[in-house]
Design a protein around this motif. Structure first.
Motif, PDB file in Angstrom:
ATOM      1  N   ILE A  49       0.820  -1.215   0.000  1.00 41.56           N
ATOM      2  CA  ILE A  49       0.000   0.000   0.000  1.00 41.56           C
ATOM      3  C   ILE A  49       0.855   1.267   0.000  1.00 41.56           C
ATOM      4  CG2 ILE A  49      -1.994  -1.113   1.055  1.00 41.56           C
ATOM      5  CD1 ILE A  49      -1.223   0.240   3.702  1.00 41.56           C
ATOM      6  N   LYS A  50       2.173   1.111   0.062  1.00 35.49           N
ATOM      7  CA  LYS A  50       3.133   2.215  -0.009  1.00 35.49           C
ATOM      8  C   LYS A  50       2.864   3.269   1.068  1.00 35.49           C
ATOM      9  CE  LYS A  50       3.664   1.461  -4.894  1.00 35.49           C
ATOM     10  NZ  LYS A  50       2.899   1.571  -6.086  1.00 35.49           N
ATOM     11  N   ARG A  51       2.839   2.806   2.294  1.00 35.55           N
ATOM     12  CA  ARG A  51       2.607   3.708   3.416  1.00 35.55           C
ATOM     13  C   ARG A  51       3.719   3.564   4.445  1.00 35.55           C
ATOM     14  NH1 ARG A  51       0.273   5.667   0.126  1.00 35.55           N
ATOM     15  NH2 ARG A  51      -1.867   6.322  -0.005  1.00 35.55           N
ATOM     16  N   VAL A 103      -5.394   5.396   1.691  1.00 38.41           N
ATOM     17  CA  VAL A 103      -4.767   4.844   0.488  1.00 38.41           C
ATOM     18  C   VAL A 103      -5.556   5.231  -0.761  1.00 38.41           C
ATOM     19  CG1 VAL A 103      -4.019   2.735  -0.687  1.00 38.41           C
ATOM     20  CG2 VAL A 103      -3.760   2.935   1.788  1.00 38.41           C
ATOM     21  N   ILE A 104      -6.862   5.122  -0.724  1.00 37.81           N
ATOM     22  CA  ILE A 104      -7.695   5.403  -1.885  1.00 37.81           C
ATOM     23  C   ILE A 104      -8.030   6.895  -1.933  1.00 37.81           C
ATOM     24  CG2 ILE A 104      -9.918   4.931  -2.988  1.00 37.81           C
ATOM     25  CD1 ILE A 104      -9.800   2.148  -1.730  1.00 37.81           C
ATOM     26  N   CYS A 105      -7.850   7.487  -3.113  1.00 34.00           N
ATOM     27  CA  CYS A 105      -8.145   8.906  -3.318  1.00 34.00           C
ATOM     28  C   CYS A 105      -9.652   9.150  -3.191  1.00 34.00           C
ATOM     29  CB  CYS A 105      -7.651   9.347  -4.699  1.00 34.00           C
ATOM     30  SG  CYS A 105      -8.057  11.057  -5.103  1.00 34.00           S
ATOM     31  N   ASN A 106     -10.017  10.194  -2.466  1.00 34.55           N
ATOM     32  CA  ASN A 106     -11.432  10.533  -2.278  1.00 34.55           C
ATOM     33  C   ASN A 106     -12.092  11.017  -3.567  1.00 34.55           C
ATOM     34  OD1 ASN A 106     -11.274   9.921   0.427  1.00 34.55           O
ATOM     35  ND2 ASN A 106     -10.921  12.024   1.062  1.00 34.55           N
ATOM     36  N   LEU A 107     -11.321  11.595  -4.472  1.00 33.31           N
ATOM     37  CA  LEU A 107     -11.899  12.172  -5.681  1.00 33.31           C
ATOM     38  C   LEU A 107     -12.028  11.180  -6.832  1.00 33.31           C
ATOM     39  CD1 LEU A 107     -10.118  15.636  -5.620  1.00 33.31           C
ATOM     40  CD2 LEU A 107     -12.442  15.076  -4.907  1.00 33.31           C
ATOM     41  N   CYS A 108     -10.927  10.514  -7.174  1.00 34.85           N
ATOM     42  CA  CYS A 108     -10.951   9.642  -8.355  1.00 34.85           C
ATOM     43  C   CYS A 108     -10.958   8.153  -8.001  1.00 34.85           C
ATOM     44  CB  CYS A 108      -9.770   9.948  -9.271  1.00 34.85           C
ATOM     45  SG  CYS A 108      -8.157   9.466  -8.610  1.00 34.85           S
ATOM     46  N   LYS A 109     -10.896   7.823  -6.734  1.00 37.93           N
ATOM     47  CA  LYS A 109     -10.927   6.442  -6.233  1.00 37.93           C
ATOM     48  C   LYS A 109      -9.710   5.623  -6.647  1.00 37.93           C
ATOM     49  CE  LYS A 109     -14.863   7.309  -4.373  1.00 37.93           C
ATOM     50  NZ  LYS A 109     -14.781   7.965  -3.102  1.00 37.93           N
ATOM     51  N   SER A 110      -8.635   6.282  -6.999  1.00 41.56           N
ATOM     52  CA  SER A 110      -7.395   5.597  -7.357  1.00 41.56           C
ATOM     53  C   SER A 110      -6.628   5.262  -6.081  1.00 41.56           C
ATOM     54  CB  SER A 110      -6.546   6.521  -8.237  1.00 41.56           C
ATOM     55  OG  SER A 110      -5.249   5.987  -8.396  1.00 41.56           O
ATOM     56  N   TYR A 111      -5.857   4.204  -6.141  1.00 39.14           N
ATOM     57  CA  TYR A 111      -4.963   3.888  -5.037  1.00 39.14           C
ATOM     58  C   TYR A 111      -3.523   4.217  -5.392  1.00 39.14           C
ATOM     59  CZ  TYR A 111      -4.116  -0.234  -7.780  1.00 39.14           C
ATOM     60  OH  TYR A 111      -3.794  -1.058  -8.804  1.00 39.14           O
ATOM     61  N   ASN A 112      -3.323   4.877  -6.516  1.00 38.51           N
ATOM     62  CA  ASN A 112      -2.002   5.325  -6.932  1.00 38.51           C
ATOM     63  C   ASN A 112      -1.697   6.633  -6.203  1.00 38.51           C
ATOM     64  OD1 ASN A 112       0.422   5.556  -8.261  1.00 38.51           O
ATOM     65  ND2 ASN A 112      -0.482   6.297 -10.165  1.00 38.51           N
ATOM     66  N   THR A 113      -1.521   6.521  -4.902  1.00 42.98           N
ATOM     67  CA  THR A 113      -1.373   7.682  -4.031  1.00 42.98           C
ATOM     68  C   THR A 113      -0.151   7.524  -3.141  1.00 42.98           C
ATOM     69  OG1 THR A 113      -2.742   6.691  -2.307  1.00 42.98           O
ATOM     70  CG2 THR A 113      -3.888   8.018  -3.961  1.00 42.98           C
ATOM     71  N   LYS A 114       0.191   8.610  -2.482  1.00 46.13           N
ATOM     72  CA  LYS A 114       1.269   8.557  -1.500  1.00 46.13           C
ATOM     73  C   LYS A 114       0.953   9.542  -0.384  1.00 46.13           C
ATOM     74  CE  LYS A 114       4.265  11.982  -3.644  1.00 46.13           C
ATOM     75  NZ  LYS A 114       5.606  12.292  -4.117  1.00 46.13           N
ATOM     76  N   GLU A 125       0.656  14.630   4.509  1.00 42.50           N
ATOM     77  CA  GLU A 125      -0.032  15.173   3.353  1.00 42.50           C
ATOM     78  C   GLU A 125      -0.301  14.052   2.359  1.00 42.50           C
ATOM     79  OE1 GLU A 125       2.595  18.256   2.011  1.00 42.50           O
ATOM     80  OE2 GLU A 125       1.878  19.652   3.537  1.00 42.50           O
ATOM     81  N   PHE A 126      -1.521  14.004   1.871  1.00 44.28           N
ATOM     82  CA  PHE A 126      -1.981  12.986   0.921  1.00 44.28           C
ATOM     83  C   PHE A 126      -1.872  13.570  -0.477  1.00 44.28           C
ATOM     84  CE2 PHE A 126      -5.142  10.900  -1.661  1.00 44.28           C
ATOM     85  CZ  PHE A 126      -5.122   9.580  -1.254  1.00 44.28           C
ATOM     86  N   LYS A 127      -1.364  12.776  -1.426  1.00 43.93           N
ATOM     87  CA  LYS A 127      -1.231  13.222  -2.817  1.00 43.93           C
ATOM     88  C   LYS A 127      -1.616  12.074  -3.735  1.00 43.93           C
ATOM     89  CE  LYS A 127       0.997  15.774  -6.123  1.00 43.93           C
ATOM     90  NZ  LYS A 127       0.361  16.861  -6.724  1.00 43.93           N
ATOM     91  N   CYS A 128      -2.557  12.343  -4.658  1.00 43.47           N
ATOM     92  CA  CYS A 128      -2.959  11.361  -5.653  1.00 43.47           C
ATOM     93  C   CYS A 128      -2.112  11.581  -6.900  1.00 43.47           C
ATOM     94  CB  CYS A 128      -4.441  11.498  -5.991  1.00 43.47           C
ATOM     95  SG  CYS A 128      -4.981  10.339  -7.272  1.00 43.47           S
TER      96      CYS A 128
END
Length: 138
Positions: A49-51, A103-114, A125-128
């Motif tokens: 999950i890259k956390r 992990v999952i972006c609130n806007l686009c539902k992607s998990y390609n986040t950090k 800070e969350f970044k999609c």
């Protein structure tokens, strides 16, 4: 229902099963002894999950309050220990909650986040990476 089935259900509820093929989470290896619970493959889970470990462990401490959550040694590869008996049925909803919130972006539902800790504010800070959304986590 095992962890993988619950995870599939979460993604289906979010409307994005196509991205599930790319996110492969290891089944948690939980060992319960007379007083404590040891999660031995937590490092593999966090890598998937890259956390950062400190964020995840802090989350578990808050969710399982007043349970102590500690790394077994300085190396996360040795796992974490939870004071008390905690089976996968108790931990699985917490893992889902963590994935949905951090992990999952609130806007686009992607998990390609950090997420990254801002040294000046001392907050994460969350970044999609897909939709470029960013916000500060509480």
């Amino acid at each position: 229902m095992d962890f993988e089935q619950r995870l599939i259900e979460v993604y289906e509820n979010l409307g994005g099963t196509d991205k599930l093929d790319e996110l492969v989470l290891p089944d948690p290896i939980i060992k319960i002894d007379t007083r404590n619970t040891k999660w031995t493959n937590v490092k593999k889970f966090l890598q998937a999950i890259k956390r950062p470990p400190d964020h995840f462990i802090s989350f578990l401490r808050i969710q399982l309050d007043p349970v102590e959550v500690n790394q077994i040694t300085d190396k996360l590869s040795d796992g974490i220990i939870l004071i008390g008996k905690h089976n996968i049925k108790k931990l699985s909803p917490l893992l889902e909650k963590y994935i949905n919130e951090y992990v999952i972006c609130n806007l686009c539902k992607s998990y390609n986040t950090k997420i990254k800790k801002n040294d000046s504010t001392r907050k994460f800070e969350f970044k999609c990476k897909d939709c470029q959304a960013s916000y500060t986590l509480s």
